[in-house]
Design a protein around this motif. Structure first.
Motif, PDB file in Angstrom:
ATOM      1  N   TRP A  29       0.840  -1.204   0.000  1.00 22.63           N
ATOM      2  CA  TRP A  29       0.000   0.000   0.000  1.00 22.63           C
ATOM      3  C   TRP A  29       0.872   1.251   0.000  1.00 22.63           C
ATOM      4  CZ3 TRP A  29      -3.265  -1.720   4.804  1.00 22.63           C
ATOM      5  CH2 TRP A  29      -4.128  -2.773   4.431  1.00 22.63           C
ATOM      6  N   GLU A  41       2.545   1.720  -3.449  1.00 25.03           N
ATOM      7  CA  GLU A  41       1.574   2.202  -4.429  1.00 25.03           C
ATOM      8  C   GLU A  41       1.361   3.715  -4.289  1.00 25.03           C
ATOM      9  OE1 GLU A  41      -3.127   1.474  -5.589  1.00 25.03           O
ATOM     10  OE2 GLU A  41      -2.256   0.403  -3.893  1.00 25.03           O
ATOM     11  N   ARG A  42       1.157   4.162  -3.062  1.00 25.20           N
ATOM     12  CA  ARG A  42       0.908   5.592  -2.844  1.00 25.20           C
ATOM     13  C   ARG A  42       2.157   6.433  -3.085  1.00 25.20           C
ATOM     14  NH1 ARG A  42      -2.132   7.998   2.442  1.00 25.20           N
ATOM     15  NH2 ARG A  42      -1.569  10.166   2.113  1.00 25.20           N
ATOM     16  N   GLN A  85       4.639   5.721  -5.145  1.00 18.61           N
ATOM     17  CA  GLN A  85       4.875   5.759  -6.594  1.00 18.61           C
ATOM     18  C   GLN A  85       4.066   6.895  -7.217  1.00 18.61           C
ATOM     19  OE1 GLN A  85       7.096   3.607  -7.878  1.00 18.61           O
ATOM     20  NE2 GLN A  85       6.731   3.572 -10.061  1.00 18.61           N
ATOM     21  N   ARG A  86       2.807   7.027  -6.791  1.00 17.18           N
ATOM     22  CA  ARG A  86       1.926   8.083  -7.298  1.00 17.18           C
ATOM     23  C   ARG A  86       2.362   9.457  -6.793  1.00 17.18           C
ATOM     24  NH1 ARG A  86      -2.650   6.559  -5.059  1.00 17.18           N
ATOM     25  NH2 ARG A  86      -2.476   8.059  -3.386  1.00 17.18           N
ATOM     26  N   ASP A  87       2.575   9.573  -5.471  1.00 22.23           N
ATOM     27  CA  ASP A  87       2.901  10.876  -4.883  1.00 22.23           C
ATOM     28  C   ASP A  87       4.260  11.401  -5.323  1.00 22.23           C
ATOM     29  OD1 ASP A  87       0.465  10.764  -3.621  1.00 22.23           O
ATOM     30  OD2 ASP A  87       1.285  10.337  -1.622  1.00 22.23           O
ATOM     31  N   GLY A 100       5.350  10.907  -8.359  1.00 23.59           N
ATOM     32  CA  GLY A 100       5.240  11.113  -9.798  1.00 23.59           C
ATOM     33  C   GLY A 100       6.142  10.190 -10.593  1.00 23.59           C
ATOM     34  N   ARG A 101       6.342   8.989 -10.095  1.00 29.39           N
ATOM     35  CA  ARG A 101       7.220   8.037 -10.782  1.00 29.39           C
ATOM     36  C   ARG A 101       6.435   7.241 -11.812  1.00 29.39           C
ATOM     37  NH1 ARG A 101      12.155   7.120  -8.311  1.00 29.39           N
ATOM     38  NH2 ARG A 101      12.202   4.976  -9.015  1.00 29.39           N
ATOM     39  N   ASP A 102       7.059   7.045 -12.963  1.00 28.09           N
ATOM     40  CA  ASP A 102       6.441   6.274 -14.043  1.00 28.09           C
ATOM     41  C   ASP A 102       6.523   4.784 -13.740  1.00 28.09           C
ATOM     42  OD1 ASP A 102       5.901   8.563 -15.515  1.00 28.09           O
ATOM     43  OD2 ASP A 102       7.838   8.485 -16.543  1.00 28.09           O
ATOM     44  N   PRO A 104       4.785   0.823 -12.817  1.00 27.88           N
ATOM     45  CA  PRO A 104       4.233   0.225 -11.596  1.00 27.88           C
ATOM     46  C   PRO A 104       5.320  -0.065 -10.563  1.00 27.88           C
ATOM     47  CG  PRO A 104       4.395  -1.422 -13.308  1.00 27.88           C
ATOM     48  CD  PRO A 104       4.835  -0.115 -13.930  1.00 27.88           C
ATOM     49  N   HIS A 105       4.916  -0.193  -9.326  1.00 29.33           N
ATOM     50  CA  HIS A 105       5.807  -0.589  -8.239  1.00 29.33           C
ATOM     51  C   HIS A 105       5.769  -2.113  -8.113  1.00 29.33           C
ATOM     52  CE1 HIS A 105       1.819  -0.619  -6.480  1.00 29.33           C
ATOM     53  NE2 HIS A 105       2.287  -1.460  -5.583  1.00 29.33           N
TER      54      HIS A 105
END
Length: 165
Positions: free
Chosen positions: A38, A41-42, A44-46, A48-50, A52-53
């Motif tokens: 979890w 996932e967050r 990776q988004r926060d 701004g990484r291209d 999937p994790h």
């Protein structure tokens, strides 16, 4: 008797700052099932990484596999080549070090990373193995009879619960 209260969202903010200092352009994020996944996932988004994790399960390499078994949702998924990779493992709580040992064994089933580092929301001490986090958002002490569990709402908001074993 005082009650320990941890603000998981505030700790996530600290983790985000700490992870930024550990990242290099080629660093791959991989979260340990389930709380660490979890977090990955967050992050990776926060961040701004291209792409999937990764998600890494400890279940196949645990020394207590016979008692715990294999959870259906706990499958390793690594969308990057582990061989030669710089991997930042994420977990919610670091305690004995046994989960990290199992996860390292799982990673090596996929290849030999160049480097593996660890970032956690909470380090609660109590190590049974020589494992240390490169970054911990908080360090707390809990009795061995208590467990710290990360929860996540459908909206993705984190909270901690203390459970008696």
């Amino acid at each position: 008797m005082s009650t320990l209260t941890l603000d998981a969202e505030a700790l996530y903010g600290e983790l985000l700052r700490g992870v930024r200092s550990l990242l290099e352009p080629a660093t791959q994020l991989a979260g340990i099932t389930s709380g660490g996944a979890w977090l990955a996932e967050r992050l990776q988004r926060d961040l701004g990484r291209d792409g999937p994790h990764g998600v890494v399960s400890s279940s196949m390499h645990r020394d207590d596999f016979a008692q715990r078994g294999l959870a259906a949702a706990a499958q390793t998924q690594l969308p990057f080549d582990v061989e030669g990779a710089d991997i930042l493992l994420l977990d919610d709580v670091l305690y004995t070090g046994r989960t990290i040992r199992a996860v390292l064994n799982e990673l090596y089933d996929y290849g030999r990373p160049q480097r593996v580092r660890l970032a956690v929301l909470v380090d609660r001490g109590g190590r049974e193995l020589p494992v240390a986090a490169d970054f911990a958002a908080a360090r707390v002490a809990l009795p061995a009879a208590q467990q710290l569990a990360l929860a996540r709402t459908e909206a993705g908001v984190f909270s901690f619960h203390i459970e008696s074993l």
